[in-house]
Scaffold this motif. Structure first.
Motif, mmCIF file in Angstrom:
data_model
loop_
_atom_site.group_PDB
_atom_site.id
_atom_site.type_symbol
_atom_site.label_atom_id
_atom_site.label_comp_id
_atom_site.label_asym_id
_atom_site.label_seq_id
_atom_site.Cartn_x
_atom_site.Cartn_y
_atom_site.Cartn_z
ATOM 1 N N SER A 48 32.533 68.285 62.689
ATOM 2 C CA SER A 48 31.976 69.519 63.248
ATOM 3 C C SER A 48 32.435 70.764 62.495
ATOM 4 C CB SER A 48 32.351 69.622 64.728
ATOM 5 O OG SER A 48 31.829 70.802 65.292
ATOM 6 N N ALA A 49 33.729 70.850 62.194
ATOM 7 C CA ALA A 49 34.248 72.034 61.503
ATOM 8 C C ALA A 49 33.657 72.160 60.102
ATOM 9 C CB ALA A 49 35.777 71.977 61.440
ATOM 10 N N ASP A 50 33.577 71.034 59.386
ATOM 11 C CA ASP A 50 32.966 71.045 58.051
ATOM 12 C C ASP A 50 31.509 71.478 58.132
ATOM 13 O OD1 ASP A 50 35.219 70.305 56.672
ATOM 14 O OD2 ASP A 50 34.532 68.279 56.182
ATOM 15 N N ASP A 51 30.788 70.982 59.132
ATOM 16 C CA ASP A 51 29.367 71.319 59.275
ATOM 17 C C ASP A 51 29.175 72.822 59.468
ATOM 18 O OD1 ASP A 51 28.816 68.652 59.075
ATOM 19 O OD2 ASP A 51 28.341 68.366 61.199
ATOM 20 N N GLU A 52 30.070 73.444 60.244
ATOM 21 C CA GLU A 52 29.954 74.883 60.491
ATOM 22 C C GLU A 52 30.196 75.676 59.213
ATOM 23 O OE1 GLU A 52 31.590 78.273 63.633
ATOM 24 O OE2 GLU A 52 32.501 76.284 63.592
ATOM 25 N N VAL A 53 31.230 75.315 58.471
ATOM 26 C CA VAL A 53 31.524 76.007 57.207
ATOM 27 C C VAL A 53 30.383 75.789 56.216
ATOM 28 C CG1 VAL A 53 33.087 76.083 55.222
ATOM 29 C CG2 VAL A 53 34.016 75.880 57.532
ATOM 30 N N PHE A 54 29.868 74.581 56.149
ATOM 31 C CA PHE A 54 28.757 74.254 55.254
ATOM 32 C C PHE A 54 27.553 75.134 55.547
ATOM 33 C CE2 PHE A 54 25.174 71.407 54.003
ATOM 34 C CZ PHE A 54 25.535 71.137 52.696
ATOM 35 N N ARG A 55 27.200 75.266 56.836
ATOM 36 C CA ARG A 55 26.088 76.141 57.238
ATOM 37 C C ARG A 55 26.359 77.585 56.852
ATOM 38 N NH1 ARG A 55 25.456 77.996 62.511
ATOM 39 N NH2 ARG A 55 27.644 78.605 62.266
ATOM 40 N N ASN A 56 27.571 78.055 57.092
ATOM 41 C CA ASN A 56 27.910 79.444 56.779
ATOM 42 C C ASN A 56 27.751 79.738 55.299
ATOM 43 O OD1 ASN A 56 28.591 79.599 59.475
ATOM 44 N ND2 ASN A 56 30.805 79.608 59.130
ATOM 45 N N GLU A 57 28.323 78.874 54.477
ATOM 46 C CA GLU A 57 28.316 79.126 53.036
ATOM 47 C C GLU A 57 26.906 79.036 52.451
ATOM 48 O OE1 GLU A 57 32.911 77.665 52.172
ATOM 49 O OE2 GLU A 57 31.245 76.378 51.543
ATOM 50 N N LEU A 58 26.135 78.030 52.848
ATOM 51 C CA LEU A 58 24.780 77.905 52.309
ATOM 52 C C LEU A 58 23.879 79.042 52.779
ATOM 53 C CD1 LEU A 58 23.776 74.134 52.299
ATOM 54 C CD2 LEU A 58 24.922 75.483 50.563
ATOM 55 N N SER A 59 24.070 79.509 54.008
ATOM 56 C CA SER A 59 23.245 80.608 54.516
ATOM 57 C C SER A 59 23.457 81.866 53.696
ATOM 58 C CB SER A 59 23.588 80.883 55.987
ATOM 59 O OG SER A 59 23.303 79.770 56.797
ATOM 60 N N ILE A 60 24.703 82.156 53.348
ATOM 61 C CA ILE A 60 25.000 83.346 52.544
ATOM 62 C C ILE A 60 24.491 83.171 51.118
ATOM 63 C CG2 ILE A 60 26.858 84.741 51.555
ATOM 64 C CD1 ILE A 60 28.465 84.150 54.115
ATOM 65 N N LEU A 61 24.746 82.007 50.533
ATOM 66 C CA LEU A 61 24.346 81.769 49.144
ATOM 67 C C LEU A 61 22.831 81.810 48.967
ATOM 68 C CD1 LEU A 61 26.802 78.847 48.299
ATOM 69 C CD2 LEU A 61 26.830 81.132 47.290
ATOM 70 N N ALA A 62 22.095 81.310 49.952
ATOM 71 C CA ALA A 62 20.636 81.181 49.803
ATOM 72 C C ALA A 62 19.845 82.283 50.477
ATOM 73 C CB ALA A 62 20.181 79.830 50.351
ATOM 74 N N GLY A 63 20.457 83.041 51.407
ATOM 75 C CA GLY A 63 19.661 83.974 52.187
ATOM 76 C C GLY A 63 20.136 85.399 52.227
ATOM 77 N N SER A 64 21.195 85.726 51.477
ATOM 78 C CA SER A 64 21.785 87.065 51.584
ATOM 79 C C SER A 64 20.857 88.165 51.101
ATOM 80 C CB SER A 64 23.111 87.108 50.819
ATOM 81 O OG SER A 64 22.929 86.667 49.493
ATOM 82 N N PHE A 65 19.947 87.850 50.182
ATOM 83 C CA PHE A 65 18.984 88.838 49.690
ATOM 84 C C PHE A 65 17.567 88.488 50.138
ATOM 85 C CE2 PHE A 65 22.525 90.020 47.141
ATOM 86 C CZ PHE A 65 22.315 91.323 46.733
ATOM 87 N N GLY A 66 17.453 87.639 51.154
ATOM 88 C CA GLY A 66 16.148 87.253 51.665
ATOM 89 C C GLY A 66 15.423 86.234 50.828
ATOM 90 N N GLU A 67 16.149 85.563 49.899
ATOM 91 C CA GLU A 67 15.492 84.590 49.025
ATOM 92 C C GLU A 67 14.876 83.450 49.817
ATOM 93 O OE1 GLU A 67 19.529 85.611 47.019
ATOM 94 O OE2 GLU A 67 18.728 85.337 49.034
ATOM 95 N N SER A 68 15.563 83.020 50.868
ATOM 96 C CA SER A 68 15.061 81.970 51.746
ATOM 97 C C SER A 68 14.987 82.513 53.160
ATOM 98 C CB SER A 68 15.980 80.740 51.708
ATOM 99 O OG SER A 68 15.732 79.899 52.821
ATOM 100 N N ALA A 69 13.791 82.513 53.742
ATOM 101 C CA ALA A 69 13.639 83.017 55.104
ATOM 102 C C ALA A 69 14.432 82.171 56.093
ATOM 103 C CB ALA A 69 12.163 83.029 55.483
ATOM 104 N N LYS A 70 14.478 80.856 55.862
ATOM 105 C CA LYS A 70 15.208 79.967 56.763
ATOM 106 C C LYS A 70 16.706 80.226 56.687
ATOM 107 C CE LYS A 70 11.740 77.598 58.430
ATOM 108 N NZ LYS A 70 11.364 77.646 59.863
ATOM 109 N N ALA A 71 17.221 80.450 55.483
ATOM 110 C CA ALA A 71 18.646 80.760 55.348
ATOM 111 C C ALA A 71 18.963 82.097 55.988
ATOM 112 C CB ALA A 71 19.037 80.772 53.868
ATOM 113 N N ALA A 72 18.072 83.073 55.815
ATOM 114 C CA ALA A 72 18.286 84.390 56.418
ATOM 115 C C ALA A 72 18.335 84.294 57.941
ATOM 116 C CB ALA A 72 17.188 85.354 55.974
ATOM 117 N N GLU A 73 17.548 83.366 58.515
ATOM 118 C CA GLU A 73 17.577 83.167 59.960
ATOM 119 C C GLU A 73 18.931 82.666 60.445
ATOM 120 O OE1 GLU A 73 12.855 81.898 60.469
ATOM 121 O OE2 GLU A 73 14.452 80.449 60.845
ATOM 122 N N ARG A 74 19.639 81.937 59.603
ATOM 123 C CA ARG A 74 20.928 81.376 59.987
ATOM 124 C C ARG A 74 22.088 82.320 59.696
ATOM 125 N NH1 ARG A 74 20.395 79.217 63.531
ATOM 126 N NH2 ARG A 74 22.020 77.640 63.416
#
Length: 217
Positions: A48-74
């Motif tokens: 569970s802890a790894d899954d949360e960190v994984f979601r956090n890091e990928l969301s920032i890497l892929a969605g911080s500038f709106g590159e991925s709408a799904k990542a930006a949602e997370r």
């Protein structure tokens, strides 16, 4: 006596089912075709802890500038999680930097954020995803002693797609979860060796997508 079904990730009896990839990656409502595999309670809860960190890091890497709408949602959920963890907040804020994005043909697409990833988390979660997908598609557990090699594709480099050219001759199958915007992948077994397999995992489709090439054997 019927032998108990074993966990996908260890040799204990399976008592639950685990989502691969982690369901935390997906925005509600969750896709109806999420993959689940047999797991023991320890492996399921322990991830569970790894899954949360994984979601956090990928969301920032892929969605911080709106590159991925799904990542930006997370991102909102990710930032709430990071603010609760002072060590992660410090590492994310102090270590973040802007990077260039490039298309497969070498065209500059703009900028995104790079952050220092938590040591080991990306490796552990991607290995778990591959073990789960292997069981889902091939109907057997991947041997616990099998070698699993991960290659993280760096899209900051022009012509990064050259690293994937070797896959073109393998005739890999394509699979998506939901609409494929959060997660999709290619997979196959290029030889008669049942342990050998190839996977190309794509998270948060778009200019900032995160791509992982995996070989087992």
């Amino acid at each position: 006596m019927i032998e108990a079904e074993l966990c996908t990730f260890c040799d204990r009896p399976a008592t639950t089912r685990d989502h691969v990839p982690p369901k935390r990656l997906f925005s509600p409502p969750l896709p109806t075709d999420l993959v689940t595999v047999p797991a023991c309670t320890k492996c399921n809860n322990g991830a569970s802890a790894d899954d949360e960190v994984f979601r956090n890091e990928l969301s920032i890497l892929a969605g911080s500038f709106g590159e991925s709408a799904k990542a930006a949602e997370r991102l909102q959920s990710a930032m709430r999680s990071i603010r609760r963890n002072k060590a992660m907040l410090r590492r994310t804020v102090l270590g973040s930097k802007t990077i260039e994005r490039w298309s497969p043909g070498g065209i500059f697409l703009g900028h995104g954020y790079a952050i220092p990833c938590t040591p080991g988390v990306q490796q552990r979660v991607n290995v778990r995803i591959v073990r789960g997908l292997y069981r889902h598609h091939f109907g057997a557990r991947l041997d616990l002693g099998a070698q699993i090699l991960l290659s993280f594709i760096d899209k900051r480099r022009p012509h990064w797609q050259q690293a994937l050219n070797s896959l073109k001759r393998l005739q890999l199958k394509h699979a998506v979860v939901g609409d494929g915007e959060t997660f999709q992948y290619l997979y196959g077994q290029p030889t008669d060796d049942p342990v050998a397999s190839v996977w190309l995992l794509v998270f948060f489709r778009g200019a900032g997508e995160q791509i992982v090439l995996v070989h087992t054997g």
